[in-house]
Design a protein around this motif. Structure first.
Motif, PDB file in Angstrom:
ATOM      1  N   HIS A   1       0.947  -1.121   0.032  1.00 21.58           N
ATOM      2  CA  HIS A   1      -0.208  -0.020  -0.058  1.00 21.58           C
ATOM      3  C   HIS A   1       0.828   1.150   0.054  1.00 21.58           C
ATOM      4  CE1 HIS A   1      -3.251  -2.507   0.463  1.00 21.58           C
ATOM      5  NE2 HIS A   1      -2.858  -3.230   1.561  1.00 21.58           N
ATOM      6  N   SER A   2       2.235   1.212   0.287  1.00 20.83           N
ATOM      7  CA  SER A   2       3.019   2.468   0.399  1.00 20.83           C
ATOM      8  C   SER A   2       4.595   1.744   0.150  1.00 20.83           C
ATOM      9  CB  SER A   2       2.692   3.249   1.582  1.00 20.83           C
ATOM     10  OG  SER A   2       3.196   2.345   2.757  1.00 20.83           O
ATOM     11  N   VAL A   3       5.311   2.394  -0.120  1.00 13.78           N
ATOM     12  CA  VAL A   3       6.936   2.194  -0.017  1.00 13.78           C
ATOM     13  C   VAL A   3       7.664   3.270   0.836  1.00 13.78           C
ATOM     14  CG1 VAL A   3       8.846   1.827  -1.481  1.00 13.78           C
ATOM     15  CG2 VAL A   3       6.521   1.117  -2.371  1.00 13.78           C
ATOM     16  N   PRO A   4       7.518   2.948   2.060  1.00 12.38           N
ATOM     17  CA  PRO A   4       8.206   4.014   3.057  1.00 12.38           C
ATOM     18  C   PRO A   4       9.663   4.302   2.880  1.00 12.38           C
ATOM     19  CG  PRO A   4       7.094   2.503   4.104  1.00 12.38           C
ATOM     20  CD  PRO A   4       7.077   1.907   2.782  1.00 12.38           C
ATOM     21  N   ASP A  41      14.654   2.358   5.859  1.00 12.37           N
ATOM     22  CA  ASP A  41      13.855   1.517   5.127  1.00 12.37           C
ATOM     23  C   ASP A  41      14.243   1.007   3.636  1.00 12.37           C
ATOM     24  OD1 ASP A  41      12.109   1.873   7.160  1.00 12.37           O
ATOM     25  OD2 ASP A  41      10.769   3.196   6.034  1.00 12.37           O
ATOM     26  N   ALA A  52       4.799  -1.059   7.521  1.00 15.36           N
ATOM     27  CA  ALA A  52       4.687  -1.024   6.004  1.00 15.36           C
ATOM     28  C   ALA A  52       6.248  -1.053   5.345  1.00 15.36           C
ATOM     29  CB  ALA A  52       4.270   0.689   5.743  1.00 15.36           C
ATOM     30  N   ALA A  94       6.752  -3.797   2.313  1.00 16.41           N
ATOM     31  CA  ALA A  94       7.170  -3.498   1.069  1.00 16.41           C
ATOM     32  C   ALA A  94       8.324  -4.155   0.713  1.00 16.41           C
ATOM     33  CB  ALA A  94       7.582  -1.763   0.996  1.00 16.41           C
TER      34      ALA A  94
END
Length: 179
Positions: free
Chosen positions: A47-50, A55, A134, A138
């Motif tokens: 849902h996201s790529v921090p 990260d 997250a 990812a």
């Protein structure tokens, strides 16, 4: 997403391995099916790529791990030419093992995170400047994508080289010898 969904998705990914163990033509369908399966998993989970903290380092490490596993799996896949001159592929024990180990490791991580290991993962994340769950999601999804894409690129390139070899050998035979 609940654990049953995770189990079903991972079981379907493992079933792809069983499909790869049978000899199959290296055509668009056989190459696209694993990409579509992992792509669907990516849509469901990613849902996201921090990009905070470490990260990106975590993601790079997972992508590299996936690419290494994919390369090993691609090189360990047996290829031969079919009667029609098209390449056929069959995943052997090593190739299938790479896929099962990757899927199994990601599944084990997800199960562990949901069943008591969450605080330990959180402590590790804080200590290593990983911003949260997250980032882990990812990184693990990108690991799967790197594994599949690298394996398929290696198999595709090996298949093209195999198919081109007879034509290249025929071109090297002197004209008077061809008959």
């Amino acid at each position: 997403m609940n654990n049953i969904s995770v189990y079903l998705i991972n079981a379907s990914l493992i079933l792809l391995v069983i499909r790869q163990i049978r000899e199959h033509p290296l055509d668009a369908r056989s190459l696209a099916t694993p990409v579509l399966a992992v792509g669907c998993a990516a849509v469901l989970f990613l849902h996201s790529v921090p990009a905070g903290g470490s990260d990106l380092v975590l993601m790079a490490a997972c992508v590299l791990t996936g690419a290494v596993m994919g390369t090993i799996g691609g090189l360990a896949t047996r290829l031969r030419l079919g009667a029609d001159g098209r390449p056929l592929g069959r995943a052997g024990v090593v190739a299938a093992s790479m896929w099962v180990v990757g899927v199994g490791a990601r599944l084990a991580f997800a199960v562990a995170a949901s069943n008591g290991a969450g605080p330990a993962i959180a402590r590790f994340s804080v200590a290593h400047h990983i911003t949260g769950s997250a980032a882990w999601v990812a990184a693990l999804v990108m690991m799967a994508l790197a594994d599949v894409l690298t394996r398929l690129v290696v198999i595709y390139l090996r298949g093209r080289r195999l198919a081109a070899a007879p034509a290249a050998a025929a071109a090297r035979v002197p004209a008077g010898v061809r008959g």
